[in-house]
Scaffold this active site. Structure first.
Site, PDB file in Angstrom:
ATOM      1  CB  SER A  83      54.249  34.654  36.222  1.00  0.00           C
ATOM      2  OG  SER A  83      53.641  33.386  36.095  1.00  0.00           O
ATOM      3  CD  GLU A 125      52.929  27.297  39.506  1.00  0.00           C
ATOM      4  OE1 GLU A 125      52.635  26.153  39.103  1.00  0.00           O
ATOM      5  OE2 GLU A 125      52.577  28.337  38.905  1.00  0.00           O
ATOM      6  CG  HIS A 176      45.417  26.559  37.460  1.00  0.00           C
ATOM      7  ND1 HIS A 176      45.305  26.637  38.830  1.00  0.00           N
ATOM      8  CD2 HIS A 176      46.751  26.340  37.220  1.00  0.00           C
ATOM      9  CE1 HIS A 176      46.490  26.497  39.389  1.00  0.00           C
ATOM     10  NE2 HIS A 176      47.381  26.310  38.446  1.00  0.00           N
TER      11      HIS A 176
HETATM   12  P1  PGA Z   1      50.086  32.673  35.891  1.00  0.00           P
HETATM   13  O1  PGA Z   1      51.027  31.538  36.453  1.00  0.00           O
HETATM   14  O2  PGA Z   1      48.727  32.143  35.703  1.00  0.00           O
HETATM   15  O3  PGA Z   1      50.201  33.721  36.972  1.00  0.00           O
HETATM   16  O4  PGA Z   1      50.718  33.134  34.604  1.00  0.00           O
HETATM   17  C1  PGA Z   1      50.829  30.196  36.191  1.00  0.00           C
HETATM   18  C2  PGA Z   1      52.021  29.609  35.534  1.00  0.00           C
HETATM   19  O5  PGA Z   1      53.075  30.288  35.364  1.00  0.00           O
HETATM   20  O6  PGA Z   1      51.963  28.454  35.151  1.00  0.00           O
HETATM   21 ZN    ZN Z   2      54.055  28.424  34.301  1.00  0.00          ZN
END
Ligand code: PGA
Ligand code: ZN
Length: 393
Positions: free
Chosen positions: A39, A150, A348
């Protein structure tokens, strides 16, 4: 002085190729790898396909770096920018840039026999950050799971990294237990969080129960948070959830209500990546009791963080070195945020390697949290390094 540089393609946690760099000086060695996002923010530095980027770097970039002083981090990173010649590393690739930049710092630290967190943070790096990890997730990281990307936990009452890391692991286990008991047993998403087929509200209720149980058992507070990754829900007009469509106004009210209902201490990307005003409105409502953090909003970019400072968009900045491409730029982003009273969270990506560098950066730069998941080899690489760092402190 840098004597030799090696670039190779290695596998990341999703099975995709990514870039690993090794830098050798007369007395030091450093190795680092680039993670990758699913994302990703629109304004992130650009990734180039690893094999193609490595071939180009061998020809045009590495010869310019060999012979340089690895201890001159700013100089090394400036050369990366200069040779790239674009504002977003679209030429050499941010994946090549970040792997080289971090490897150089590690080689320089190794040359003087210092741990990276000590080399970068100095004598006053005295505290490890609390681990922030996701235990339930969906969005771009798992199909047919929650809309919110998340559901996070952070052991705010833990008194050391050891307590903190195992508290998060205990909640992760407890969540599985509760899911299985509810007949919602499931697999895991890209970052190791459970990816059940449940509504977001059920996830909040279940996580609250898990956190309560573990917190009672361990006798210290564990708090909840979320990364909404709202740009993924935004279609240009509304935020589209499985069971609802929300205007910007509704979205702000919804998130503010969640903050109070579940005592959230951390909310990342509650609004889409261009909505500084929406962020500012939410921050004015709940910023006294919750960290409102910009990830896709800022992409670790000082120009965008400056806009956030001017508009009072948030009180927290997510830091991902590969979003901006060099350690120097990463440091500048952290420094700018801290100078203006904002917290920072070192993070991360969903596609990771066993590289442990961000545990050192989070400690050296005094980030409040290290966001790196809870389980899985590429996630515990960072958490276990945090345990080692705490021992050294
Ligand atoms: P990504 O997601 O590493 O897939 O961009 C992590 C986040 O959105 O914090
Ligand atoms: Zn994020």
């Amino acid at each position: 002085e840098i004597e030799k540089i090696v670039l190779r393609t290695i596998q990341d946690s999703r099975g995709n190729p990514t870039v690993e760099a090794e830098i050798y000086t007369a007395f030091g060695f450093g190795r680092a790898a680039a993670p990758s996002g699913a994302s990703t923010g629109t304004w992130e530095a650009k990734v180039r396909p690893p094999r193609e980027a490595i071939a180009a770097a061998r020809e045009h970039l590495l010869p310019e770096l060999v012979g340089r002083d690895a201890a001159d981090q700013a100089g090394f990173d400036a050369i990366l920018h200069e040779i790239d010649g674009t504002p977003d590393f679209s030429n050499i690739g941010a994946n090549v840039a970040v792997a080289l930049s971090l490897a150089s710092a590690k080689a320089a630290a190794d040359a003087i026999g210092a741990d990276l967190f000590r080399y970068l943070g100095g004598a006053f790096a005295q505290k490890t950050p609390l681990p922030l990890g996701n235990v339930i997730g969906g969005g771009a990281h798992a199909a047919n799971a929650t809309d919110i990307q998340e559901f996070l936990i952070v052991p705010t009452g833990a008194s050391c990294a050891d307590e903190a890391v195992f508290a998060n692991a205990a909640v992760h286990k407890k969540v599985k237990e509760l899911l299985v008991a509810a007949g919602k047993g499931c697999g895991k998403g890209d970052e190791g969080a459970w990816a059940p087929r449940i509504q977001d509200i059920e996830a909040f209720e279940l996580l609250q129960e898990a956190v309560g149980a573990v917190s009672d058992e361990l006798n210290f507070a564990i708090s909840m948070g979320v990364d909404v990754a709202a740009s993924e829900l935004w279609d240009g007009e509304t935020y589209t959830y499985k069971d609802a469509k929300r205007s910007t106004e509704d979205q702000i009210a919804y998130i503010a209500d969640l903050v109070d209902r579940y005592n959230l201490v951390y909310v990342e990307d509650p609004l889409q990546e261009e909505d500084f005003e929406g962020f500012a409105e939410l921050t004015s409502q709940v910023g006294d009791r919750c960290l409102i953090c910009g990830d896709d909003l800022y992409v670790t970019n000082t120009e965008r963080i400056t806009r956030g400072i001017e508009t009072e968009a948030s009180n927290c900045v997510l830091i991902k070195p590969n979003q901006i491409g060099t350690l120097t730029d990463t440091y500048e982003a952290v420094h700018l945020a801290h100078t203006h009273g904002m917290e920072t969270v070192m993070s991360h990506r969903s596609g990771e390697t066993t590289d442990e560098t961000i545990a050192h950066l989070a400690t050296a730069f005094e980030c409040i949290f290290l966001k790196c998941g809870v389980v899985g080899g590429e996630r515990i690489a960072k958490l276990n390094e945090l345990l080692r760092i705490e021992e050294l402190i």
